[in-house]
Design a protein around this motif. Structure first.
Motif, PDB file in Angstrom:
ATOM      1  N   SER A 101     -53.265 -47.639  -2.600  1.00 46.35           N
ATOM      2  CA  SER A 101     -54.272 -47.770  -1.541  1.00 46.35           C
ATOM      3  C   SER A 101     -53.839 -46.939  -0.319  1.00 46.35           C
ATOM      4  O   SER A 101     -52.835 -46.232  -0.363  1.00 46.35           O
ATOM      5  CB  SER A 101     -54.396 -49.244  -1.142  1.00 46.35           C
ATOM      6  N   ASP A 102     -54.608 -47.043   0.769  1.00 45.58           N
ATOM      7  CA  ASP A 102     -54.242 -46.351   2.011  1.00 45.58           C
ATOM      8  C   ASP A 102     -52.821 -46.702   2.453  1.00 45.58           C
ATOM      9  O   ASP A 102     -52.121 -45.866   3.033  1.00 45.58           O
ATOM     10  CB  ASP A 102     -55.217 -46.746   3.137  1.00 45.58           C
ATOM     11  N   PHE A 103     -52.415 -47.923   2.182  1.00 44.03           N
ATOM     12  CA  PHE A 103     -51.046 -48.332   2.483  1.00 44.03           C
ATOM     13  C   PHE A 103     -50.038 -47.330   1.917  1.00 44.03           C
ATOM     14  O   PHE A 103     -49.061 -46.969   2.570  1.00 44.03           O
ATOM     15  CB  PHE A 103     -50.795 -49.722   1.892  1.00 44.03           C
ATOM     16  N   GLY A 104     -50.299 -46.882   0.689  1.00 45.02           N
ATOM     17  CA  GLY A 104     -49.390 -45.955   0.021  1.00 45.02           C
ATOM     18  C   GLY A 104     -49.244 -44.641   0.772  1.00 45.02           C
ATOM     19  O   GLY A 104     -48.171 -44.041   0.806  1.00 45.02           O
ATOM     20  N   THR A 105     -50.340 -44.184   1.376  1.00 48.75           N
ATOM     21  CA  THR A 105     -50.301 -42.937   2.142  1.00 48.75           C
ATOM     22  C   THR A 105     -49.330 -43.064   3.321  1.00 48.75           C
ATOM     23  O   THR A 105     -48.542 -42.153   3.595  1.00 48.75           O
ATOM     24  CB  THR A 105     -51.714 -42.612   2.686  1.00 48.75           C
ATOM     25  N   VAL A 106     -49.380 -44.197   4.006  1.00 50.46           N
ATOM     26  CA  VAL A 106     -48.511 -44.403   5.161  1.00 50.46           C
ATOM     27  C   VAL A 106     -47.066 -44.626   4.704  1.00 50.46           C
ATOM     28  O   VAL A 106     -46.120 -44.048   5.255  1.00 50.46           O
ATOM     29  CB  VAL A 106     -49.016 -45.587   6.024  1.00 50.46           C
ATOM     30  N   TYR A 107     -46.908 -45.432   3.666  1.00 47.63           N
ATOM     31  CA  TYR A 107     -45.573 -45.730   3.135  1.00 47.63           C
ATOM     32  C   TYR A 107     -44.884 -44.446   2.664  1.00 47.63           C
ATOM     33  O   TYR A 107     -43.704 -44.199   2.921  1.00 47.63           O
ATOM     34  CB  TYR A 107     -45.718 -46.723   1.980  1.00 47.63           C
ATOM     35  N   ARG A 108     -45.639 -43.602   1.976  1.00 45.25           N
ATOM     36  CA  ARG A 108     -45.124 -42.316   1.499  1.00 45.25           C
ATOM     37  C   ARG A 108     -44.613 -41.450   2.659  1.00 45.25           C
ATOM     38  O   ARG A 108     -43.557 -40.812   2.565  1.00 45.25           O
ATOM     39  CB  ARG A 108     -46.263 -41.597   0.770  1.00 45.25           C
ATOM     40  N   GLY A 109     -45.376 -41.463   3.773  1.00 42.29           N
ATOM     41  CA  GLY A 109     -44.965 -40.707   4.959  1.00 42.29           C
ATOM     42  C   GLY A 109     -43.661 -41.225   5.541  1.00 42.29           C
ATOM     43  O   GLY A 109     -42.789 -40.448   5.932  1.00 42.29           O
ATOM     44  N   VAL A 110     -43.524 -42.546   5.583  1.00 48.36           N
ATOM     45  CA  VAL A 110     -42.297 -43.147   6.119  1.00 48.36           C
ATOM     46  C   VAL A 110     -41.099 -42.827   5.222  1.00 48.36           C
ATOM     47  O   VAL A 110     -40.022 -42.463   5.709  1.00 48.36           O
ATOM     48  CB  VAL A 110     -42.459 -44.680   6.267  1.00 48.36           C
ATOM     49  N   ILE A 111     -41.283 -42.946   3.922  1.00 45.07           N
ATOM     50  CA  ILE A 111     -40.172 -42.644   2.998  1.00 45.07           C
ATOM     51  C   ILE A 111     -39.771 -41.172   3.139  1.00 45.07           C
ATOM     52  O   ILE A 111     -38.581 -40.841   3.161  1.00 45.07           O
ATOM     53  CB  ILE A 111     -40.552 -42.979   1.533  1.00 45.07           C
ATOM     54  N   ALA A 112     -40.757 -40.288   3.250  1.00 41.86           N
ATOM     55  CA  ALA A 112     -40.449 -38.857   3.415  1.00 41.86           C
ATOM     56  C   ALA A 112     -39.654 -38.641   4.694  1.00 41.86           C
ATOM     57  O   ALA A 112     -38.610 -37.976   4.679  1.00 41.86           O
ATOM     58  CB  ALA A 112     -41.746 -38.038   3.437  1.00 41.86           C
ATOM     59  N   GLU A 113     -40.120 -39.201   5.808  1.00 42.82           N
ATOM     60  CA  GLU A 113     -39.426 -39.009   7.083  1.00 42.82           C
ATOM     61  C   GLU A 113     -38.009 -39.592   7.024  1.00 42.82           C
ATOM     62  O   GLU A 113     -37.072 -39.033   7.605  1.00 42.82           O
ATOM     63  CB  GLU A 113     -40.224 -39.651   8.221  1.00 42.82           C
ATOM     64  N   ALA A 114     -37.855 -40.711   6.329  1.00 43.12           N
ATOM     65  CA  ALA A 114     -36.533 -41.361   6.244  1.00 43.12           C
ATOM     66  C   ALA A 114     -35.493 -40.457   5.578  1.00 43.12           C
ATOM     67  O   ALA A 114     -34.291 -40.606   5.825  1.00 43.12           O
ATOM     68  CB  ALA A 114     -36.649 -42.678   5.484  1.00 43.12           C
TER      69      ALA A 114
END
Lengths: 197, 197
Positions: A101-114
Protein backbone atom coordinates in the motif's frame (compact mmCIF):
# COMPACT_ATOMS: atom_id res chain seq x y z
CA UNK A 1 -15.87 26.42 28.19
CA UNK A 2 -12.40 27.80 28.96
CA UNK A 3 -9.67 25.99 27.04
CA UNK A 4 -12.03 23.93 24.89
CA UNK A 5 -13.05 26.93 22.76
CA UNK A 6 -11.56 30.23 21.72
CA UNK A 7 -7.75 30.27 21.65
CA UNK A 8 -6.51 26.65 21.76
CA UNK A 9 -3.97 25.67 24.39
CA UNK A 10 -0.34 25.50 23.24
CA UNK A 11 -0.33 21.75 23.89
CA UNK A 12 -3.38 21.16 21.72
CA UNK A 13 -2.03 23.39 18.95
CA UNK A 14 1.26 21.57 19.16
CA UNK A 15 -0.36 18.12 18.82
CA UNK A 16 -2.34 19.43 15.85
CA UNK A 17 0.89 20.64 14.20
CA UNK A 18 2.59 17.33 14.89
CA UNK A 19 -0.33 15.42 13.35
CA UNK A 20 -0.42 17.77 10.32
CA UNK A 21 3.33 17.35 9.80
CA UNK A 22 3.17 13.54 9.94
CA UNK A 23 0.23 13.54 7.53
CA UNK A 24 2.10 15.90 5.19
CA UNK A 25 5.26 13.82 4.97
CA UNK A 26 3.17 10.73 4.28
CA UNK A 27 0.98 12.31 1.60
CA UNK A 28 3.81 14.16 -0.14
CA UNK A 29 6.00 11.04 -0.24
CA UNK A 30 3.20 9.03 -1.84
CA UNK A 31 2.59 11.82 -4.38
CA UNK A 32 6.18 12.74 -5.29
CA UNK A 33 8.45 9.92 -4.15
CA UNK A 34 10.60 10.11 -1.03
CA UNK A 35 13.69 11.73 -2.56
CA UNK A 36 11.70 14.63 -4.05
CA UNK A 37 10.08 15.69 -0.77
CA UNK A 38 11.74 18.64 1.00
CA UNK A 39 11.30 19.95 4.54
CA UNK A 40 10.08 23.20 2.93
CA UNK A 41 7.28 21.36 1.13
CA UNK A 42 6.33 19.47 4.30
CA UNK A 43 6.24 22.71 6.31
CA UNK A 44 4.09 24.42 3.68
CA UNK A 45 1.64 21.50 3.40
CA UNK A 46 1.35 21.17 7.18
CA UNK A 47 1.06 24.91 7.78
CA UNK A 48 3.95 24.93 10.25
CA UNK A 49 7.30 26.69 10.21
CA UNK A 50 10.51 24.93 9.20
CA UNK A 51 12.09 25.76 12.62
CA UNK A 52 9.21 23.92 14.33
CA UNK A 53 9.90 20.81 12.25
CA UNK A 54 13.63 20.93 12.98
CA UNK A 55 12.91 21.41 16.69
CA UNK A 56 10.94 18.16 16.76
CA UNK A 57 12.78 15.96 14.26
CA UNK A 58 16.50 15.83 13.39
CA UNK A 59 15.94 14.91 9.74
CA UNK A 60 13.39 14.12 7.06
CA UNK A 61 14.17 10.44 7.66
CA UNK A 62 13.34 10.69 11.37
CA UNK A 63 10.07 12.44 10.50
CA UNK A 64 9.13 9.83 7.91
CA UNK A 65 10.03 7.06 10.37
CA UNK A 66 7.65 8.52 12.95
CA UNK A 67 4.96 8.84 10.27
CA UNK A 68 5.18 5.15 9.41
CA UNK A 69 5.29 4.02 13.06
CA UNK A 70 2.24 6.16 13.65
CA UNK A 71 0.47 4.61 10.65
CA UNK A 72 1.12 1.01 11.72
CA UNK A 73 -0.53 1.38 15.12
CA UNK A 74 -1.70 -2.06 16.28
CA UNK A 75 -2.17 -3.55 12.79
CA UNK A 76 0.91 -5.76 13.16
CA UNK A 77 0.30 -6.98 16.73
CA UNK A 78 0.64 -10.73 17.04
CA UNK A 79 -2.52 -12.78 17.37
CA UNK A 80 -2.50 -15.88 19.55
CA UNK A 81 -5.23 -18.33 18.63
CA UNK A 82 -3.08 -21.29 19.66
CA UNK A 83 -2.37 -22.25 16.01
CA UNK A 84 1.07 -20.91 15.07
CA UNK A 85 0.69 -21.37 11.29
CA UNK A 86 -2.65 -19.54 11.28
CA UNK A 87 -1.33 -16.75 13.51
CA UNK A 88 1.79 -16.23 11.40
CA UNK A 89 -0.30 -16.24 8.24
CA UNK A 90 -2.59 -13.49 9.55
CA UNK A 91 0.26 -11.36 10.83
CA UNK A 92 2.37 -11.71 7.67
CA UNK A 93 -0.68 -11.06 5.50
CA UNK A 94 -1.22 -7.78 7.37
CA UNK A 95 2.43 -6.87 6.79
CA UNK A 96 2.34 -7.70 3.07
CA UNK A 97 -0.86 -5.65 2.66
CA UNK A 98 0.92 -2.70 4.30
CA UNK A 99 4.04 -3.10 2.15
CA UNK A 100 1.90 -3.17 -1.00
CA UNK A 101 0.00 0.00 0.00
CA UNK A 102 1.02 3.68 0.19
CA UNK A 103 2.64 2.78 3.49
CA UNK A 104 5.17 0.74 1.52
CA UNK A 105 6.18 3.77 -0.54
CA UNK A 106 7.07 5.72 2.60
CA UNK A 107 8.68 2.74 4.34
CA UNK A 108 10.81 2.06 1.26
CA UNK A 109 12.03 5.67 1.32
CA UNK A 110 13.01 5.41 4.98
CA UNK A 111 14.87 2.13 4.48
CA UNK A 112 16.72 3.63 1.50
CA UNK A 113 17.73 6.74 3.46
CA UNK A 114 18.81 4.59 6.43
CA UNK A 115 21.46 2.92 4.22
CA UNK A 116 23.53 6.12 4.37
CA UNK A 117 22.39 7.51 7.75
CA UNK A 118 23.58 5.52 10.80
CA UNK A 119 21.30 7.42 13.24
CA UNK A 120 18.23 6.70 11.14
CA UNK A 121 19.36 3.12 10.68
CA UNK A 122 19.59 2.66 14.46
CA UNK A 123 16.17 4.29 14.94
CA UNK A 124 14.66 2.03 12.27
CA UNK A 125 16.10 -1.01 14.00
CA UNK A 126 15.11 0.12 17.52
CA UNK A 127 11.59 1.37 16.81
CA UNK A 128 10.42 -0.88 13.94
CA UNK A 129 12.44 -4.03 13.41
CA UNK A 130 13.65 -5.09 16.88
CA UNK A 131 10.36 -4.67 18.84
CA UNK A 132 8.39 -6.65 16.26
CA UNK A 133 11.08 -9.31 16.03
CA UNK A 134 10.92 -9.71 19.83
CA UNK A 135 7.11 -9.97 19.75
CA UNK A 136 7.35 -12.64 17.05
CA UNK A 137 10.07 -14.49 18.98
CA UNK A 138 7.77 -14.58 22.05
CA UNK A 139 4.93 -16.06 19.98
CA UNK A 140 7.30 -18.61 18.41
CA UNK A 141 8.76 -19.57 21.80
CA UNK A 142 5.24 -20.32 23.02
CA UNK A 143 4.69 -22.50 19.93
CA UNK A 144 7.91 -24.37 20.78
CA UNK A 145 6.59 -24.95 24.31
CA UNK A 146 3.27 -26.11 22.81
CA UNK A 147 5.15 -28.64 20.66
CA UNK A 148 4.16 -26.93 17.40
CA UNK A 149 7.72 -25.96 16.46
CA UNK A 150 11.03 -27.71 16.94
CA UNK A 151 13.19 -26.53 19.82
CA UNK A 152 16.61 -26.83 18.22
CA UNK A 153 16.39 -23.79 15.91
CA UNK A 154 16.79 -20.39 17.64
CA UNK A 155 13.54 -18.40 17.49
CA UNK A 156 15.47 -15.44 16.11
CA UNK A 157 16.53 -17.54 13.12
CA UNK A 158 12.89 -18.60 12.70
CA UNK A 159 11.86 -14.93 12.56
CA UNK A 160 14.34 -14.34 9.76
CA UNK A 161 13.23 -17.39 7.76
CA UNK A 162 9.65 -16.10 7.98
CA UNK A 163 10.08 -12.35 7.47
CA UNK A 164 13.25 -11.90 5.45
CA UNK A 165 11.73 -13.28 2.21
CA UNK A 166 9.05 -10.54 2.37
CA UNK A 167 11.68 -7.83 2.65
CA UNK A 168 13.85 -9.47 -0.01
CA UNK A 169 10.99 -9.27 -2.48
CA UNK A 170 10.00 -5.80 -1.32
CA UNK A 171 13.46 -4.23 -1.56
CA UNK A 172 15.04 -6.16 -4.40
CA UNK A 173 11.87 -6.13 -6.52
CA UNK A 174 12.28 -9.56 -7.92
CA UNK A 175 8.52 -9.93 -7.64
CA UNK A 176 6.57 -8.37 -4.75
CA UNK A 177 4.70 -10.92 -2.67
CA UNK A 178 0.91 -10.79 -2.84
CA UNK A 179 -1.26 -11.41 0.22
CA UNK A 180 -2.57 -14.59 -1.47
CA UNK A 181 0.95 -16.07 -1.43
CA UNK A 182 1.57 -15.61 2.29
CA UNK A 183 0.07 -18.92 3.45
CA UNK A 184 2.37 -20.85 1.07
CA UNK A 185 5.35 -18.78 2.19
CA UNK A 186 4.63 -19.57 5.86
CA UNK A 187 4.11 -23.24 5.01
CA UNK A 188 7.48 -23.46 3.20
CA UNK A 189 9.31 -21.79 6.07
CA UNK A 190 7.62 -24.07 8.61
CA UNK A 191 7.90 -27.28 6.65
CA UNK A 192 11.61 -27.05 6.06
CA UNK A 193 13.62 -28.28 3.15
CA UNK A 194 15.06 -31.65 4.01
CA UNK A 195 13.36 -34.87 2.90
CA UNK A 196 11.30 -36.20 5.77
CA UNK A 197 12.62 -39.67 6.50
CA UNK B 1 54.71 -2.44 -33.23
CA UNK B 2 51.92 -0.41 -34.90
CA UNK B 3 48.96 0.06 -32.58
CA UNK B 4 50.67 -1.46 -29.56
CA UNK B 5 52.91 1.59 -29.03
CA UNK B 6 52.75 5.31 -29.68
CA UNK B 7 49.22 6.75 -29.83
CA UNK B 8 46.84 4.18 -28.30
CA UNK B 9 43.87 3.07 -30.35
CA UNK B 10 40.53 4.72 -29.49
CA UNK B 11 39.20 1.34 -28.34
CA UNK B 12 42.08 0.82 -25.93
CA UNK B 13 41.85 4.38 -24.63
CA UNK B 14 38.13 3.89 -24.20
CA UNK B 15 38.54 0.68 -22.19
CA UNK B 16 41.09 2.43 -20.00
CA UNK B 17 38.62 5.28 -19.34
CA UNK B 18 35.85 2.81 -18.56
CA UNK B 19 38.08 0.96 -16.10
CA UNK B 20 39.21 4.24 -14.47
CA UNK B 21 35.59 5.40 -14.13
CA UNK B 22 34.45 2.14 -12.51
CA UNK B 23 37.42 2.25 -10.12
CA UNK B 24 36.68 5.91 -9.28
CA UNK B 25 33.01 5.35 -8.40
CA UNK B 26 33.99 2.41 -6.20
CA UNK B 27 36.82 4.20 -4.37
CA UNK B 28 34.93 7.47 -3.90
CA UNK B 29 31.84 5.70 -2.56
CA UNK B 30 33.91 3.83 0.01
CA UNK B 31 35.64 7.08 1.03
CA UNK B 32 32.67 9.47 1.11
CA UNK B 33 29.49 7.40 1.20
CA UNK B 34 27.29 6.84 -1.83
CA UNK B 35 25.06 9.91 -1.47
CA UNK B 36 28.03 12.32 -1.31
CA UNK B 37 29.61 11.13 -4.57
CA UNK B 38 28.91 13.31 -7.61
CA UNK B 39 29.46 12.63 -11.31
CA UNK B 40 31.84 15.63 -11.28
CA UNK B 41 34.00 13.98 -8.62
CA UNK B 42 33.97 10.66 -10.47
CA UNK B 43 34.98 12.38 -13.73
CA UNK B 44 37.81 14.27 -12.00
CA UNK B 45 39.12 11.16 -10.22
CA UNK B 46 38.95 9.07 -13.39
CA UNK B 47 40.46 11.77 -15.59
CA UNK B 48 37.56 11.63 -18.05
CA UNK B 49 35.02 14.24 -19.09
CA UNK B 50 31.48 14.32 -17.66
CA UNK B 51 29.99 13.99 -21.18
CA UNK B 52 31.92 10.74 -21.61
CA UNK B 53 30.41 9.36 -18.43
CA UNK B 54 26.89 10.37 -19.43
CA UNK B 55 27.42 8.85 -22.87
CA UNK B 56 28.14 5.48 -21.29
CA UNK B 57 25.89 5.42 -18.22
CA UNK B 58 22.42 6.95 -17.71
CA UNK B 59 22.96 7.68 -13.99
CA UNK B 60 25.31 7.38 -11.05
CA UNK B 61 23.30 4.35 -9.97
CA UNK B 62 23.84 2.59 -13.31
CA UNK B 63 27.56 3.32 -13.08
CA UNK B 64 27.80 2.03 -9.50
CA UNK B 65 25.81 -1.08 -10.48
CA UNK B 66 28.32 -1.85 -13.25
CA UNK B 67 31.17 -1.26 -10.79
CA UNK B 68 29.79 -3.85 -8.37
CA UNK B 69 29.00 -6.40 -11.09
CA UNK B 70 32.52 -5.93 -12.34
CA UNK B 71 33.91 -6.45 -8.83
CA UNK B 72 31.99 -9.67 -8.19
CA UNK B 73 33.39 -11.48 -11.22
CA UNK B 74 33.23 -15.23 -10.60
CA UNK B 75 33.46 -15.03 -6.78
CA UNK B 76 29.81 -15.98 -6.36
CA UNK B 77 29.68 -18.80 -8.90
CA UNK B 78 28.06 -21.95 -7.50
CA UNK B 79 30.33 -24.83 -6.61
CA UNK B 80 29.07 -28.39 -7.13
CA UNK B 81 30.91 -30.90 -4.97
CA UNK B 82 27.80 -33.08 -4.72
CA UNK B 83 27.10 -31.99 -1.12
CA UNK B 84 24.42 -29.29 -1.18
CA UNK B 85 24.94 -28.09 2.42
CA UNK B 86 28.69 -27.67 1.87
CA UNK B 87 28.20 -25.95 -1.49
CA UNK B 88 25.62 -23.51 -0.11
CA UNK B 89 27.85 -22.77 2.87
CA UNK B 90 30.81 -21.89 0.65
CA UNK B 91 28.74 -19.75 -1.70
CA UNK B 92 26.92 -17.89 1.09
CA UNK B 93 30.18 -17.39 2.98
CA UNK B 94 31.63 -15.72 -0.13
CA UNK B 95 28.57 -13.48 -0.35
CA UNK B 96 28.69 -12.51 3.34
CA UNK B 97 32.40 -11.70 3.04
CA UNK B 98 31.59 -9.41 0.09
CA UNK B 99 28.70 -7.71 1.92
CA UNK B 100 30.96 -7.05 4.92
CA UNK B 101 33.73 -5.54 2.75
CA UNK B 102 33.99 -2.25 0.82
CA UNK B 103 31.88 -3.94 -1.82
CA UNK B 104 28.99 -3.88 0.65
CA UNK B 105 29.24 -0.11 1.00
CA UNK B 106 28.81 0.37 -2.74
CA UNK B 107 26.14 -2.34 -3.06
CA UNK B 108 24.17 -0.78 -0.19
CA UNK B 109 24.24 2.58 -2.00
CA UNK B 110 22.93 1.03 -5.22
CA UNK B 111 20.12 -0.83 -3.42
CA UNK B 112 19.14 2.40 -1.63
CA UNK B 113 19.07 4.39 -4.86
CA UNK B 114 17.08 1.65 -6.59
CA UNK B 115 14.23 2.17 -4.11
CA UNK B 116 13.36 5.43 -5.87
CA UNK B 117 14.59 4.67 -9.40
CA UNK B 118 12.55 2.04 -11.30
CA UNK B 119 15.13 1.72 -14.13
CA UNK B 120 17.95 1.06 -11.69
CA UNK B 121 15.72 -1.31 -9.75
CA UNK B 122 15.01 -3.33 -12.91
CA UNK B 123 18.73 -3.37 -13.80
CA UNK B 124 19.62 -4.51 -10.27
CA UNK B 125 17.09 -7.33 -10.53
CA UNK B 126 18.10 -8.32 -14.08
CA UNK B 127 21.89 -8.17 -13.73
CA UNK B 128 22.46 -9.11 -10.08
CA UNK B 129 19.55 -10.78 -8.33
CA UNK B 130 17.78 -12.82 -11.02
CA UNK B 131 20.83 -14.48 -12.68
CA UNK B 132 22.24 -15.60 -9.31
CA UNK B 133 18.84 -16.78 -8.14
CA UNK B 134 18.54 -18.89 -11.30
CA UNK B 135 22.04 -20.36 -10.81
CA UNK B 136 21.14 -21.25 -7.23
CA UNK B 137 17.81 -22.74 -8.32
CA UNK B 138 19.67 -24.97 -10.79
CA UNK B 139 22.02 -26.22 -8.07
CA UNK B 140 19.06 -26.81 -5.71
CA UNK B 141 17.10 -28.65 -8.40
CA UNK B 142 20.06 -31.01 -8.84
CA UNK B 143 20.08 -31.59 -5.06
CA UNK B 144 16.37 -32.44 -5.24
CA UNK B 145 17.11 -34.95 -8.00
CA UNK B 146 19.97 -36.34 -5.87
CA UNK B 147 17.52 -36.83 -2.96
CA UNK B 148 19.30 -34.27 -0.76
CA UNK B 149 16.36 -31.86 -0.67
CA UNK B 150 12.62 -32.42 -0.58
CA UNK B 151 10.76 -32.02 -3.84
CA UNK B 152 7.59 -30.35 -2.57
CA UNK B 153 9.00 -26.88 -1.90
CA UNK B 154 9.63 -24.73 -5.01
CA UNK B 155 13.36 -24.12 -5.51
CA UNK B 156 12.65 -20.40 -5.80
CA UNK B 157 11.21 -20.40 -2.26
CA UNK B 158 14.31 -22.31 -1.11
CA UNK B 159 16.53 -19.58 -2.57
CA UNK B 160 14.62 -16.97 -0.56
CA UNK B 161 14.82 -18.95 2.68
CA UNK B 162 18.58 -19.19 2.20
CA UNK B 163 19.49 -15.72 0.91
CA UNK B 164 16.84 -13.36 2.24
CA UNK B 165 18.08 -13.53 5.87
CA UNK B 166 21.49 -12.25 4.71
CA UNK B 167 19.92 -9.25 3.00
CA UNK B 168 17.55 -8.67 5.93
CA UNK B 169 20.51 -8.34 8.28
CA UNK B 170 22.51 -6.35 5.73
CA UNK B 171 19.81 -3.77 4.94
CA UNK B 172 17.91 -3.54 8.21
CA UNK B 173 21.07 -3.62 10.33
CA UNK B 174 19.66 -5.66 13.11
CA UNK B 175 23.04 -7.36 13.33
CA UNK B 176 25.15 -8.06 10.23
CA UNK B 177 25.86 -11.74 9.70
CA UNK B 178 29.47 -12.84 10.12
CA UNK B 179 31.04 -15.48 7.88
CA UNK B 180 31.33 -17.79 10.93
CA UNK B 181 27.53 -17.83 11.26
CA UNK B 182 26.81 -18.93 7.70
CA UNK B 183 27.00 -22.69 8.31
CA UNK B 184 24.38 -22.43 11.10
CA UNK B 185 22.21 -20.22 8.92
CA UNK B 186 22.31 -22.79 6.10
CA UNK B 187 21.61 -25.60 8.56
CA UNK B 188 18.54 -23.82 9.97
CA UNK B 189 17.16 -23.14 6.52
CA UNK B 190 17.76 -26.74 5.44
CA UNK B 191 16.60 -28.41 8.61
CA UNK B 192 13.24 -26.72 8.70
CA UNK B 193 11.17 -25.68 11.64
CA UNK B 194 8.62 -28.39 12.30
CA UNK B 195 9.23 -31.04 14.93
CA UNK B 196 10.51 -34.16 13.21
CA UNK B 197 8.09 -36.93 14.04
Amino acid sequence: MGHTSGTPSPRRRSERSRRATLDAVFTLTVQRGYAAVTIEAIAAAAGVGKPTIYRWWPSKGALALEAINDKVGGVLDFPDTGDIAADLTSQLTALVALLNSDFGTVYRGVIAEAQGDPDLSAALRDTVIAPRSRACQDRLAKAVTDGQLRGDVPVRAMVELLYAPLYYRFLLHTDPLSTRQVADQVEWALTGLRPVS
